[in-house]
Design an enzyme around this catalytic site. Structure first.
Site, short mmCIF file in Angstrom:
data_model
loop_
_atom_site.label_atom_id
_atom_site.label_comp_id
_atom_site.label_asym_id
_atom_site.label_seq_id
_atom_site.Cartn_x
_atom_site.Cartn_y
_atom_site.Cartn_z
N ARG A 270 0.77 -1.09 0.08
CA ARG A 270 -0.06 0.00 0.06
C ARG A 270 0.75 1.27 0.09
NH1 ARG A 270 -3.88 -0.39 4.79
NH2 ARG A 270 -1.79 -0.88 5.91
N ARG A 271 1.91 1.27 0.67
CA ARG A 271 2.78 2.48 0.79
C ARG A 271 4.22 2.15 0.69
NH1 ARG A 271 1.09 2.47 6.87
NH2 ARG A 271 1.68 0.27 6.53
N GLU B 287 -2.66 -23.28 3.40
CA GLU B 287 -2.35 -24.00 4.38
C GLU B 287 -2.08 -22.88 5.86
OE1 GLU B 287 -1.61 -27.58 5.10
OE2 GLU B 287 -1.91 -26.58 7.36
N VAL C 160 -5.12 -21.59 8.55
CA VAL C 160 -5.72 -22.01 9.87
C VAL C 160 -4.58 -22.57 10.54
CG1 VAL C 160 -7.18 -23.75 10.94
CG2 VAL C 160 -7.92 -22.62 8.64
N ILE D 17 1.34 -24.78 11.79
CA ILE D 17 0.78 -26.10 11.82
C ILE D 17 0.28 -27.00 10.55
CG2 ILE D 17 -0.45 -28.00 13.29
CD1 ILE D 17 -0.89 -25.57 15.45
N LYS E 194 -11.91 -19.67 10.73
CA LYS E 194 -10.88 -20.95 10.69
C LYS E 194 -11.88 -22.20 10.62
CE LYS E 194 -6.82 -18.47 12.35
NZ LYS E 194 -6.09 -17.92 13.48
N GLY F 66 2.19 -15.30 13.72
CA GLY F 66 3.68 -14.80 13.64
C GLY F 66 3.97 -14.91 12.24
P1 NDP Z 1 -0.02 -6.87 7.64
O1 NDP Z 1 -1.10 -5.92 7.92
O2 NDP Z 1 1.14 -6.98 8.36
O3 NDP Z 1 0.52 -6.63 5.88
C1 NDP Z 1 -0.43 -6.34 5.09
C2 NDP Z 1 0.14 -6.16 3.89
O4 NDP Z 1 -0.65 -5.72 2.92
C3 NDP Z 1 1.23 -4.76 4.03
O5 NDP Z 1 2.48 -5.10 3.38
C4 NDP Z 1 0.15 -3.67 3.36
O6 NDP Z 1 1.00 -2.80 2.80
C5 NDP Z 1 -0.44 -4.78 2.05
N1 NDP Z 1 -1.54 -3.95 1.70
C6 NDP Z 1 -2.63 -3.44 2.43
N2 NDP Z 1 -3.48 -2.94 1.64
C7 NDP Z 1 -3.11 -3.36 0.33
C8 NDP Z 1 -3.56 -2.78 -1.08
N3 NDP Z 1 -4.78 -2.33 -1.23
N4 NDP Z 1 -2.73 -3.05 -2.18
C9 NDP Z 1 -1.57 -3.71 -1.94
N5 NDP Z 1 -1.05 -3.93 -0.65
C10 NDP Z 1 -1.80 -3.85 0.19
O7 NDP Z 1 -0.71 -8.37 7.67
P2 NDP Z 1 -0.10 -9.55 8.03
O8 NDP Z 1 1.02 -10.03 7.25
O9 NDP Z 1 -0.28 -10.06 9.58
O10 NDP Z 1 -1.30 -10.82 7.65
C11 NDP Z 1 -1.60 -10.80 5.99
C12 NDP Z 1 -2.33 -12.04 5.79
O11 NDP Z 1 -1.96 -13.28 6.56
C13 NDP Z 1 -3.69 -11.80 6.32
O12 NDP Z 1 -4.71 -12.50 5.55
C14 NDP Z 1 -4.08 -12.57 7.95
O13 NDP Z 1 -5.22 -13.07 8.07
C15 NDP Z 1 -3.06 -13.80 7.47
N6 NDP Z 1 -2.33 -14.28 8.60
C16 NDP Z 1 -1.59 -13.66 9.37
C17 NDP Z 1 -0.71 -14.22 10.51
C18 NDP Z 1 -0.20 -13.56 11.24
O14 NDP Z 1 0.25 -13.80 12.44
N7 NDP Z 1 0.05 -12.02 10.83
C19 NDP Z 1 -1.06 -15.70 10.69
C20 NDP Z 1 -2.00 -16.44 9.78
C21 NDP Z 1 -2.55 -15.72 8.79
P3 NDP Z 1 1.76 -1.79 3.55
O15 NDP Z 1 2.93 -2.48 4.36
O16 NDP Z 1 2.55 -0.80 2.52
O17 NDP Z 1 0.88 -1.10 4.48
N1 HSE Z 2 -4.77 -13.21 14.96
C1 HSE Z 2 -4.56 -14.30 14.82
C2 HSE Z 2 -4.38 -15.18 15.97
C3 HSE Z 2 -3.53 -14.72 13.78
O1 HSE Z 2 -4.22 -14.63 17.26
O2 HSE Z 2 -4.30 -16.48 16.40
C4 HSE Z 2 -3.26 -15.86 13.38
O3 HSE Z 2 -4.29 -16.25 12.63
#
Ligand code: NDP
Ligand code: HSE
Length: 449
Positions: free
Chosen positions: A63-64, A145, A148, A152, A221, A323
């Site tokens: 996004r940024r 994978e 959820v 794991i 999930k 994480g």
């Molecule tokens: P973050 O918020 O840390 O990262 C999201 C990323 O998406 C950022 O880099 C952001 O850009 C980018 N983004 C947001 N909007 C847009 C857009 N319109 N166009 C292009 N890029 C965009 O999320 P996470 O990494 O924590 O999570 C990502 C996915 O993984 C989610 O679906 C989450 O549910 C899933 N997930 C996360 C886990 C976790 O522990 N964090 C565990 C399991 C699943 P910018 O950096 O520039 O803002």
């Molecule tokens: N917010 C979620 C959690 C991240 O606490 O389990 C992993 O899906």
């Protein structure tokens, strides 16, 4: 839940790529995306050896763009749609999150025959059917994978290893944030609000923790787990959901006093009626479980899931459910799988929703209950309360009463009872003149009925 059976109109698998690198577009470079880039870079040679051809990252959508000095500037774009549409992309890895515009990007990729790897449980819990239909039409792969239980390996066992068995029940802790909060409340006796603050300080809870604490994340999930386990499309709307914000230190102490602890559980069940008709029940709610139960020992932000299958028996999956690095591990595992498929021109498993089982309403779910009442301490109260249970055919398993001065705490644990019968019982008891307050009603899981 929709009624269609999928997998009948399928496109051919994509052509083998013939020795050139697999070209990957990464959507999102936040907590998970950053770790994917790191692992792709650090393990490039090993991944190439495992796949049979190198992986080439051709673009990263964020996004940024000015905030991402950790990745080569020439790879960055803020136009995810254009990146997905590029002709030189074989696989789209999505770690942005949310439903729109992510759904549109992934549909575009799949329709064009590009395989998709995603960690997006919110999207899959609502739109897996549309995504699989698009994948089937073009012969592309859809792997998820990481959606959820983070690192794991759970969905692959459900989709592949257990595909020859009949899964009857999946029960587990699938949200790390709420497990951290409930574990801390149990260990320290602290209240919900202060423990949530601690979870935020340690980086487990998000700035807006609603999806975690209100059970939406676990419900998404659960929908994915139930869909894969029971070969039926289950969506968010089919899942009964209760969060943990109403759990009090008194509930936690009461559970402890009875040798139990409280966990937010996702429970997916295949229920067979006397006439052999099968249906599925999917619910997410806090529940008391015995401290001797294997899930009771799952502390902090860890996840654990029990799977019961007719031939395999009980299986337990345990590990880090969230994480950046753990989630990136699951994403990379999927990337290797879809890349291998592209190298040989094959395809991974499609959606399997042929069973199309009905989803049971929560009113028909049966569990044991722990009910805590604040009552007047006088003759006949216990008998009158017991009579209401009997009237609704809810069988009592244990009763504990502690008198104070003029009132008493009355705790009743039931045998297995239908949710509807239990609700009617509690409603009637709440209206009795000597009942000051229904302090809490909580399900009890993991014990004999
Ligand atoms: P973050 O918020 O840390 O990262 C999201 C990323 O998406 C950022 O880099 C952001 O850009 C980018 N983004 C947001 N909007 C847009 C857009 N319109 N166009 C292009 N890029 C965009 O999320 P996470 O990494 O924590 O999570 C990502 C996915 O993984 C989610 O679906 C989450 O549910 C899933 N997930 C996360 C886990 C976790 O522990 N964090 C565990 C399991 C699943 P910018 O950096 O520039 O803002
Ligand atoms: N917010 C979620 C959690 C991240 O606490 O389990 C992993 O899906």
């Amino acid at each position: 839940m929709t009624g269609s059976v999928t997998g009948s109109t399928t496109g051919a698998a994509a052509e083998p790529i013939g020795g050139r690198p697999i070209r990957v577009a990464l959507l999102g470079c936040g907590t998970v995306g950053t770790q994917i880039v790191r692992l792709l870079t650090e393990q490039a040679d090993e991944l190439a050896a495992r796949i049979g051809t190198p992986v080439e990252l051709v673009g990263i959508a964020v996004r940024r763009a000015d905030r991402h000095r950790e990745v080569p500037a020439e790879l960055l774009t803020t136009d995810a749609a254009a990146l997905v549409a590029r002709d030189d992309v074989d696989v789209v890895v999505e770690v942005v999150g949310g439903i729109e515009p992510t759904r549109e990007w992934l549909l575009t990729a799949l329709r064009a025959g590009k395989s998709v790897v995603t960690a997006n449980k919110a999207l899959l819990a609502e739109h897996a059917g549309d995504l699989f239909t698009a994948a089937d039409a073009s012969g592309a792969d859809l792997y998820f994978e990481a959606a959820v239980a983070g690192a794991i390996p759970l969905l692959r066992p459900l989709r592949e290893s257990l595909a020859g068995d009949r899964i009857t029940r999946v029960m587990g802790i699938v949200n790390g944030t709420t497990n951290f909060i409930l574990s801390a409340m149990d260990e320290t006796g602290a209240g919900y609000a202060e423990t949530l603050d601690e979870a935020a300080r340690l980086g487990y809870a998000e700035a807006d923790p609603t999806a975690d604490v209100d059970g939406y994340d676990a419900a998404a999930k659960a929908a994915i787990l139930a869909s894969l386990s029971f070969h039926t499309r289950v969506t968010m709307g089919d899942v009964h959901r209760e969060g943990i914000s109403a759990v009090t230190p008194a509930d936690v102490a009461a559970a402890r006093g009875l040798g139990r602890t409280i966990k937010l559980l996702a429970i997916c069940e295949r229920v067979e009626a006397a006439d052999g008709t099968a249906s599925v029940a999917v619910r997410v709610h806090p529940a008391m479980i015995p401290r001797s139960h294997p899930l009771a020992g799952v502390g902090g932000a860890f996840n654990a899931v029990f799977v019961e299958a007719e031939a395999a028996g009980q299986l337990m999956f345990y590990g880090q459910g969230a994480g950046g690095a753990p989630t990136a591990s699951a994403v990379l595992g999927d990337l290797v799988a879809v890349a291998r498929n592209r190298v040989v021109g094959g395809r991974g498993p499609r959606e399997s929703a042929y069973a199309d089982l009905a989803v049971r309403p929560i009113a028909q779910a049966s569990t044991r209950y722990h009910i805590s009442l604040d009552v007047a301490d006088r003759a006949g109260v216990l008998a009158a309360v017991a009579a209401v249970f009997a009237e609704h055919e809810v069988s009592i398993s244990a009763v504990r009463q502690e008198g104070r001065t003029s009132d008493a705490s009355l705790v009743i644990v039931t045998h297995s009872a239908e949710d509807a019968a239990l609700r009617s019982t509690v409603d009637k008891i709440a209206g009795l003149p000597f009942v000051n307050r229904v302090v809490s009603v909580m399900r009890v899981e993991g014990e004999d009925q």
